[in-house]
Design a protein around this motif. Structure first.
Motif, PDB file in Angstrom:
ATOM      1  N   MET A   1       0.555  -1.194   0.057  1.00  0.00           N
ATOM      2  CA  MET A   1       0.150  -0.075  -0.053  1.00  0.00           C
ATOM      3  C   MET A   1       0.855   1.038   0.162  1.00  0.00           C
ATOM      4  O   MET A   1       0.353   2.196  -0.105  1.00  0.00           O
ATOM      5  CB  MET A   1      -1.116   0.045   1.275  1.00  0.00           C
ATOM      6  CG  MET A   1      -1.764  -1.233   1.221  1.00  0.00           C
ATOM      7  SD  MET A   1      -2.725  -1.336  -0.122  1.00  0.00           S
ATOM      8  CE  MET A   1      -3.565   0.031  -0.630  1.00  0.00           C
TER       9      MET A   1
ATOM     10  N   LEU B   1      -2.503   6.950   0.047  1.00  0.00           N
ATOM     11  CA  LEU B   1      -3.977   6.704   0.404  1.00  0.00           C
ATOM     12  C   LEU B   1      -4.421   7.560   1.618  1.00  0.00           C
ATOM     13  O   LEU B   1      -5.474   8.158   1.573  1.00  0.00           O
ATOM     14  CB  LEU B   1      -4.312   5.205   0.947  1.00  0.00           C
ATOM     15  CG  LEU B   1      -4.037   4.335  -0.721  1.00  0.00           C
ATOM     16  CD1 LEU B   1      -4.473   2.902  -0.020  1.00  0.00           C
ATOM     17  CD2 LEU B   1      -4.793   4.652  -1.565  1.00  0.00           C
TER      18      LEU B   1
ATOM     19  N   ALA C   1      -6.512  -4.344  -3.959  1.00  0.00           N
ATOM     20  CA  ALA C   1      -5.992  -3.918  -2.605  1.00  0.00           C
ATOM     21  C   ALA C   1      -6.398  -2.589  -2.181  1.00  0.00           C
ATOM     22  O   ALA C   1      -6.676  -2.241  -1.097  1.00  0.00           O
ATOM     23  CB  ALA C   1      -4.494  -4.334  -2.697  1.00  0.00           C
ATOM     24  N   VAL C   2      -6.210  -1.630  -3.186  1.00  0.00           N
ATOM     25  CA  VAL C   2      -6.620  -0.224  -2.671  1.00  0.00           C
ATOM     26  C   VAL C   2      -8.071  -0.017  -2.570  1.00  0.00           C
ATOM     27  O   VAL C   2      -8.300   0.558  -1.596  1.00  0.00           O
ATOM     28  CB  VAL C   2      -6.086   0.669  -4.088  1.00  0.00           C
ATOM     29  CG1 VAL C   2      -6.708   2.053  -4.047  1.00  0.00           C
ATOM     30  CG2 VAL C   2      -4.607   0.766  -4.266  1.00  0.00           C
TER      31      VAL C   2
ATOM     32  N   ASP D   1     -10.119  -2.576  -1.632  1.00  0.00           N
ATOM     33  CA  ASP D   1     -10.240  -3.223  -0.197  1.00  0.00           C
ATOM     34  C   ASP D   1      -9.767  -2.264   0.817  1.00  0.00           C
ATOM     35  O   ASP D   1     -10.582  -2.154   1.985  1.00  0.00           O
ATOM     36  CB  ASP D   1      -9.513  -4.702  -0.002  1.00  0.00           C
ATOM     37  CG  ASP D   1     -10.391  -5.692  -0.907  1.00  0.00           C
ATOM     38  OD1 ASP D   1     -11.454  -5.372  -1.432  1.00  0.00           O
ATOM     39  OD2 ASP D   1      -9.473  -6.745  -1.221  1.00  0.00           O
ATOM     40  N   HIS D   2      -8.781  -1.714   0.513  1.00  0.00           N
ATOM     41  CA  HIS D   2      -8.261  -0.784   1.834  1.00  0.00           C
ATOM     42  C   HIS D   2      -9.093   0.537   2.210  1.00  0.00           C
ATOM     43  O   HIS D   2      -9.588   0.719   3.092  1.00  0.00           O
ATOM     44  CB  HIS D   2      -6.722  -0.098   1.653  1.00  0.00           C
ATOM     45  CG  HIS D   2      -6.272   0.764   2.537  1.00  0.00           C
ATOM     46  ND1 HIS D   2      -5.593   0.391   3.701  1.00  0.00           N
ATOM     47  CD2 HIS D   2      -6.260   2.406   2.718  1.00  0.00           C
ATOM     48  CE1 HIS D   2      -5.298   1.442   4.424  1.00  0.00           C
ATOM     49  NE2 HIS D   2      -5.583   2.331   3.776  1.00  0.00           N
TER      50      HIS D   2
ATOM     51  N   ALA E   1     -12.487  -0.841   3.458  1.00  0.00           N
ATOM     52  CA  ALA E   1     -12.613  -0.878   5.032  1.00  0.00           C
ATOM     53  C   ALA E   1     -12.735   0.436   5.947  1.00  0.00           C
ATOM     54  O   ALA E   1     -13.352   0.510   6.997  1.00  0.00           O
ATOM     55  CB  ALA E   1     -11.178  -1.694   5.406  1.00  0.00           C
TER      56      ALA E   1
END
Length: 74
Positions: free
Chosen positions: A1, A6, A35-36, A38-39, A42
């Motif tokens: 990440m 982010l 992955a971005v 999902d991050h 969340a």
């Protein structure tokens, strides 16, 4: 990440109270978009912010406004 800033993305979304966010990735970065997503999901999922991913082979030369308009993105 660490590849992406982010924290800045989160700040921009919060500062502007965006609710429908389109994240545009160049074709060669598609391996990282899940992955971005999902991050950020969340962080924002329980707040009702909807996230969308677009891929664009012309990334960097323009913003994919058409895709963003199709989902009424902020």
């Amino acid at each position: 990440m660490e590849r992406y800033n982010l924290a800045s993305v989160v700040n921009i979304i919060d500062k502007n109270a965006f609710q429908r966010v389109v994240l545009q990735f160049p074709d060669e970065e598609l391996d990282y978009c899940a992955a971005v997503y999902d991050h950020l999901e969340a962080i924002f999922g329980e707040r009702g912010v909807q996230l969308y991913i677009t891929a664009d082979s012309t990334w960097g030369s323009s913003i994919d406004d058409v895709s963003a308009m199709h989902i009424d993105g902020d």
